[in-house]
Design a protein around this motif. Structure first.
Motif, short mmCIF file in Angstrom:
data_model
loop_
_atom_site.label_atom_id
_atom_site.label_comp_id
_atom_site.label_asym_id
_atom_site.label_seq_id
_atom_site.Cartn_x
_atom_site.Cartn_y
_atom_site.Cartn_z
N GLY A 14 90.18 16.86 -45.67
CA GLY A 14 89.24 17.21 -46.72
C GLY A 14 89.84 17.48 -48.09
N SER A 15 91.15 17.38 -48.23
CA SER A 15 91.76 17.72 -49.52
C SER A 15 91.78 16.56 -50.51
N ALA A 16 91.45 15.35 -50.06
CA ALA A 16 91.51 14.20 -50.97
C ALA A 16 90.72 13.03 -50.38
N GLY A 17 90.55 12.02 -51.19
CA GLY A 17 89.98 10.75 -50.72
C GLY A 17 88.61 10.86 -50.12
N LEU A 18 88.43 10.15 -49.01
CA LEU A 18 87.14 10.09 -48.34
C LEU A 18 86.68 11.47 -47.85
N GLY A 19 87.61 12.28 -47.34
CA GLY A 19 87.24 13.61 -46.88
C GLY A 19 86.65 14.46 -47.98
N LEU A 20 87.26 14.40 -49.16
CA LEU A 20 86.75 15.17 -50.30
C LEU A 20 85.40 14.63 -50.76
N ALA A 21 85.23 13.32 -50.72
CA ALA A 21 83.94 12.73 -51.09
C ALA A 21 82.85 13.15 -50.11
N ILE A 22 83.18 13.21 -48.84
CA ILE A 22 82.22 13.66 -47.82
C ILE A 22 81.86 15.12 -48.07
N ALA A 23 82.84 15.92 -48.43
CA ALA A 23 82.58 17.34 -48.73
C ALA A 23 81.59 17.47 -49.89
N VAL A 36 89.75 20.99 -43.98
CA VAL A 36 90.94 21.15 -43.15
C VAL A 36 91.95 20.08 -43.55
N ALA A 37 93.16 20.51 -43.88
CA ALA A 37 94.24 19.59 -44.22
C ALA A 37 95.57 20.32 -44.08
N ARG A 38 96.67 19.59 -44.16
CA ARG A 38 97.98 20.21 -43.97
C ARG A 38 98.52 20.90 -45.21
N ASP A 39 98.24 20.38 -46.39
CA ASP A 39 98.86 20.87 -47.62
C ASP A 39 97.98 21.93 -48.29
#
Length: 66
Positions: A14-23, A36-39
């Motif tokens: 969720g920190s970038a890309g498609l995950g962030l767009a979905i958020a 949820v992401a590692r960084d």
């Protein structure tokens, strides 16, 4: 389902890309999102960019190394 008020959506990556767009899409529909992401730094930047109090960040690695 159009009304996501009182629902929580967990988004991996969720920190970038498609995950962030979905958020963004779920926030626009009233949901609370758990990114949820590692960084941790990328998560913090993503949460700030969303500009909502309905964002929770969780630093985790969900890969399965069986």
């Amino acid at each position: 389902m159009n009304n996501w008020t009182d629902k929580v959506v967990a988004i991996t990556g969720g920190s970038a890309g498609l995950g962030l767009a979905i958020a963004r899409a779920f926030l626009a529909r009233g949901a609370t999102v758990a990114l949820v992401a590692r960084d941790e730094q990328k998560l913090a930047a993503a949460a700030q960019s969303l500009g909502s109090e309905r964002v929770l960040t969780v630093s985790a690695d969900v890969t399965n190394e069986s």
